[in-house]
Design an enzyme around this catalytic site. Structure first.
Site, PDB file in Angstrom:
ATOM      1  N   HIS A 150       0.835  -1.199   0.000  1.00  0.00           N
ATOM      2  CA  HIS A 150       0.000   0.000   0.000  1.00  0.00           C
ATOM      3  C   HIS A 150       0.873   1.253   0.000  1.00  0.00           C
ATOM      4  O   HIS A 150       0.570   2.241  -0.676  1.00  0.00           O
ATOM      5  CB  HIS A 150      -0.923  -0.002   1.218  1.00  0.00           C
ATOM      6  CG  HIS A 150      -2.038   0.991   1.131  1.00  0.00           C
ATOM      7  ND1 HIS A 150      -2.010   2.202   1.774  1.00  0.00           N
ATOM      8  CD2 HIS A 150      -3.212   0.950   0.457  1.00  0.00           C
ATOM      9  CE1 HIS A 150      -3.118   2.864   1.512  1.00  0.00           C
ATOM     10  NE2 HIS A 150      -3.878   2.135   0.714  1.00  0.00           N
ATOM     11  N   HIS A 170      -4.595   6.111  -5.911  1.00  0.00           N
ATOM     12  CA  HIS A 170      -5.703   6.796  -5.251  1.00  0.00           C
ATOM     13  C   HIS A 170      -6.205   7.947  -6.115  1.00  0.00           C
ATOM     14  O   HIS A 170      -5.530   8.406  -7.027  1.00  0.00           O
ATOM     15  CB  HIS A 170      -5.264   7.339  -3.886  1.00  0.00           C
ATOM     16  CG  HIS A 170      -5.311   6.312  -2.800  1.00  0.00           C
ATOM     17  ND1 HIS A 170      -6.425   6.057  -2.053  1.00  0.00           N
ATOM     18  CD2 HIS A 170      -4.372   5.448  -2.348  1.00  0.00           C
ATOM     19  CE1 HIS A 170      -6.183   5.103  -1.176  1.00  0.00           C
ATOM     20  NE2 HIS A 170      -4.935   4.716  -1.333  1.00  0.00           N
ATOM     21  N   HIS A 179      -7.198  -2.060  -5.018  1.00  0.00           N
ATOM     22  CA  HIS A 179      -7.411  -2.581  -3.667  1.00  0.00           C
ATOM     23  C   HIS A 179      -8.041  -3.974  -3.699  1.00  0.00           C
ATOM     24  O   HIS A 179      -7.782  -4.793  -2.818  1.00  0.00           O
ATOM     25  CB  HIS A 179      -8.258  -1.606  -2.855  1.00  0.00           C
ATOM     26  CG  HIS A 179      -7.505  -0.400  -2.387  1.00  0.00           C
ATOM     27  ND1 HIS A 179      -7.415   0.751  -3.130  1.00  0.00           N
ATOM     28  CD2 HIS A 179      -6.779  -0.169  -1.251  1.00  0.00           C
ATOM     29  CE1 HIS A 179      -6.683   1.641  -2.471  1.00  0.00           C
ATOM     30  NE2 HIS A 179      -6.283   1.107  -1.334  1.00  0.00           N
ATOM     31  N   HIS A 302     -14.475   6.191   2.956  1.00  0.00           N
ATOM     32  CA  HIS A 302     -13.140   5.586   2.935  1.00  0.00           C
ATOM     33  C   HIS A 302     -12.132   6.456   3.675  1.00  0.00           C
ATOM     34  O   HIS A 302     -11.497   6.026   4.644  1.00  0.00           O
ATOM     35  CB  HIS A 302     -12.668   5.339   1.505  1.00  0.00           C
ATOM     36  CG  HIS A 302     -11.211   5.025   1.410  1.00  0.00           C
ATOM     37  ND1 HIS A 302     -10.268   5.979   1.074  1.00  0.00           N
ATOM     38  CD2 HIS A 302     -10.517   3.884   1.655  1.00  0.00           C
ATOM     39  CE1 HIS A 302      -9.061   5.428   1.102  1.00  0.00           C
ATOM     40  NE2 HIS A 302      -9.184   4.156   1.446  1.00  0.00           N
ATOM     41  N   HIS A 306     -10.545   6.031   7.700  1.00  0.00           N
ATOM     42  CA  HIS A 306      -9.089   5.957   7.901  1.00  0.00           C
ATOM     43  C   HIS A 306      -8.658   6.931   8.994  1.00  0.00           C
ATOM     44  O   HIS A 306      -7.900   6.571   9.910  1.00  0.00           O
ATOM     45  CB  HIS A 306      -8.353   6.284   6.603  1.00  0.00           C
ATOM     46  CG  HIS A 306      -8.018   5.089   5.763  1.00  0.00           C
ATOM     47  ND1 HIS A 306      -6.963   4.265   6.053  1.00  0.00           N
ATOM     48  CD2 HIS A 306      -8.594   4.586   4.648  1.00  0.00           C
ATOM     49  CE1 HIS A 306      -6.896   3.303   5.142  1.00  0.00           C
ATOM     50  NE2 HIS A 306      -7.879   3.477   4.286  1.00  0.00           N
ATOM     51  N   PHE A 324      -1.406   7.350   4.009  1.00  0.00           N
ATOM     52  CA  PHE A 324      -1.303   6.242   3.068  1.00  0.00           C
ATOM     53  C   PHE A 324      -0.124   5.313   3.353  1.00  0.00           C
ATOM     54  O   PHE A 324      -0.243   4.095   3.264  1.00  0.00           O
ATOM     55  CB  PHE A 324      -1.188   6.768   1.639  1.00  0.00           C
ATOM     56  CG  PHE A 324      -2.455   7.376   1.097  1.00  0.00           C
ATOM     57  CD1 PHE A 324      -3.687   6.949   1.541  1.00  0.00           C
ATOM     58  CD2 PHE A 324      -2.412   8.389   0.142  1.00  0.00           C
ATOM     59  CE1 PHE A 324      -4.860   7.501   1.050  1.00  0.00           C
ATOM     60  CE2 PHE A 324      -3.575   8.941  -0.360  1.00  0.00           C
ATOM     61  CZ  PHE A 324      -4.799   8.500   0.090  1.00  0.00           C
ATOM     62  N   HIS A 337     -11.157  -2.255   4.026  1.00  0.00           N
ATOM     63  CA  HIS A 337     -11.172  -2.235   2.565  1.00  0.00           C
ATOM     64  C   HIS A 337     -12.011  -3.363   1.968  1.00  0.00           C
ATOM     65  O   HIS A 337     -12.497  -3.231   0.842  1.00  0.00           O
ATOM     66  CB  HIS A 337      -9.739  -2.257   2.020  1.00  0.00           C
ATOM     67  CG  HIS A 337      -9.223  -0.881   1.770  1.00  0.00           C
ATOM     68  ND1 HIS A 337      -9.521  -0.162   0.635  1.00  0.00           N
ATOM     69  CD2 HIS A 337      -8.465  -0.060   2.542  1.00  0.00           C
ATOM     70  CE1 HIS A 337      -8.969   1.023   0.698  1.00  0.00           C
ATOM     71  NE2 HIS A 337      -8.321   1.124   1.848  1.00  0.00           N
TER      72      HIS A 337
END
Length: 579
Positions: A150, A170, A179, A302, A306, A324, A337
């Protein structure tokens, strides 16, 4: 040599013969794309080209892919070295294998909701994760290497193949398929470590009331699921905030659930009726193909989940989940995810199984190690049908958010009267209150240091039934977040009272949420890493509910939700239409 000269001459003749066709298509971008493909196909058939004469032949024209030899080191919080790259010599003798679907006769793996799991499954998952965490870094199946995937693909550590431009997955249409690939291989590796071919990851169903707290299994400090870098104030029974701004909402649990359901309705239904609005903008090879336009679900919930999970002891970055590069270090990343992946399936069911047929999407490919330590090349086109990948999702009741269509905060006719009265007031008074016309954006954009209301002209109003098949799209363009920070602002239509407004009301058109990568790359090139974003929001249903479909003007309010918006600018607002 003579044969090569003849081949070259023949190629020139063919190109000259195609000249009339070239002139006809030069004005069409799509035509240019197809023409380039055809000409390359002709010349590659007749003449050998240097990039096709190596050991591995890569017949690649469309789509993006990573250059695995271009990995860049990074610096994180307070210049903390962040090295996500695999061992330098690992690729020397590595054979790359193209992806093959699992045997269709194999039993489907069932991804279950975390709040419905039994002790037997939790013990099995814990064992698999413990083994994965015990593997050395040299093993691509190890937990650290899995988490670093990632970091690699989400921070621009790799360049694109045949280019010096960074590859990031992204904020574009690569978000969902990449993903899905990551979860597929992660899941298969976990299953192989415990000899269970039916093992499937769970999903954290934060979109329904029963799942709106951190799952109990991730609270066990004696398990492999626990992670220290989380916000302890958000531990159960705290209800997840799908509209999180890095500040507590102050809502009681019942109102927080209502806000979450309204957010889900907008992001999955009314604001996501067209493919680009949900999936994100088209991302093509090379610098010219760069795009920065996330889809609804990527922005929220999303990004917001996070941040909500991440550690408040790092208030700017909220590591690990909050940036990230470190997000996948937390085991809760994967059920989070998995739910995003599940929502992709649900969106396709709700909106007619819309498929993107663009080869720049379908033919983009990435690399992952599988459970047999083989390096697999897998295309976006390989992962469109999750059942072909061998897994399905346990069904849970989505009606709480599917039926959560919000109501206006103020009766629409009252709102229109108030807004018109304000517009007819002294222009200087309006300017002081930050009310402007859409034509009043100055060069360099406007800073979002306070709420900004813009009167926007609608190119089409009183649309016919046929015209309404096109989605009316509000475009907030040229968004520039000046620093590597978390930034969030909401967008509303025809708001008369900003102090009571929230996603629970029909005026809510969407949100912009920027999560920083958390690192800066150590590169020789002086490449600009900050790119302006376009936020596209579907508003047709909102205008219908606000009784504004027949209005020539609407009032758009940008409402900053984070202090970082003082360093965020917007170039303008306009209306477009999307088929």
């Amino acid at each position: 040599m003579e044969a090569r000269k003849c081949s070259f001459a023949l190629t020139i003749v063919l190109v000259m013969a195609a000249l009339p066709l070239i002139l006809r298509v030069m004005d069409s971008p799509k035509g240019q794309h197809v023409l380039i493909w055809e000409l390359k196909s002709i010349t590659q058939t007749i003449l050998p080209t240097p990039w096709l004469t190596g050991k591995r032949q890569d017949h690649k024209t469309f789509g993006v892919s990573p250059n695995l030899t271009s990995c860049h080191a990074s610096l994180g919080r307070k210049d903390l070295p962040v090295y996500c790259c695999p061992p330098r010599n690992e690729l020397n003798d590595t054979v790359i294998v193209d992806f093959r679907f699992p045997n269709p006769s194999s039993p489907s793996r069932v991804r279950r909701a975390t709040h419905l799991l039994d002790d037997e499954y939790i013990a099995k998952y814990n064992k698999a994760l413990s083994i994965m965490k015990s593997l050395p870094y040299s093993d691509p199946r190890s937990y650290t290497r899995q988490a670093n995937l990632h970091c690699l693909f989400c921070t621009g550590s790799y360049d694109q193949k045949y280019s010096n431009f960074q590859l990031k997955i992204h904020r574009s249409w690569m978000f969902f398929p990449w993903h899905r690939m990551l979860l597929h291989f992660h899941e298969r590796i976990l299953g192989s470590l415990i000899g269970d071919d039916t093992f499937a990851l769970p999903f954290w169903a934060w979109d329904i009331p029963e799942g709106m707290t951190i799952p109990d299994m991730f609270m066990n400090k004696n398990s492999s699921f626990f992670h220290a870098e989380r916000d302890t104030s958000h531990f159960p029974p705290s209800v997840v905030d799908l509209d999180y701004t890095c500040k507590e909402s102050g809502l009681n649990p019942e109102d927080q659930v209502s806000t979450n359901l309204a957010t889900m309705y907008h992001q999955m239904v009314s604001g996501a009726k067209k493919t680009e609005l949900f999936m994100g903008c088209p991302y093509r090879p090379g610098e010219g193909g760069f795009c920065n336009g996330p889809g609804t679900i990527e922005l929220a919930p999303h990004n917001t989940v996070h941040k909500w999970v991440g550690n408040n002891l790092h208030p700017v970055s909220r590591e690990d989940m909050g940036v990230f590069y470190s997000a996948a270090r937390d085991p809760i990343f994967y059920p989070h995810h998995a739910n995003i992946d599940r929502l992709w399936n649900i969106w396709r069911e709700l909106h007619g199984d819309k498929i993107i047929n663009d080869p720049d999407w379908l033919d983009s490919y990435f690399y992952f190690y599988d459970e047999k330590l083989q390096l697999i090349r897998i295309k976006v086109g390989d992962v469109l049908d999750s059942t072909k990948l061998g897994y399905v999702y346990e069904e849970v009741d989505i009606s709480p958010w599917l039926n959560a269509r919000p109501k206006p905060s103020v009766p629409p006719e009252v709102a229109r009267h108030i807004l018109k009265t304000r517009h007819d007031e002294n222009p200087q008074k309006l300017a002081r209150s930050n009310h402007i016309q859409s034509s009043d954006f100055r060069p360099g954009g406007r800073i979002l240091d306070s709420s900004l209301t813009v009167r926007v002209i609608r190119p089409k109003f009183h649309r016919s039934k046929k015209e309404r098949e096109e989605e009316e799209v509000l475009v907030v363009h040229g968004i520039d977040v000046k620093a590597d920070v978390f930034a969030k602002f909401d967008v509303y239509v025809n708001v008369v009272n900003e102090t009571i407004i929230s996603p629970r009301f029909r005026e809510f058109a969407g949100t912009f949420v920027h999560i920083p990568p958390g690192v800066r790359l150590m590169r020789e090139e002086n490449e600009k890493e900050s790119r302006k974003t376009d936020l596209k929001l579907g508003i047709s249903e909102i205008l219908e509910d606000l009784e504004a479909e027949g209005e020539q003007h609407i009032w758009i309010t940008l409402l900053p939700r984070t202090q970082s918006c003082m360093n965020t600018t917007v170039d303008g607002i306009r209306i477009e239409y999307m088929k």
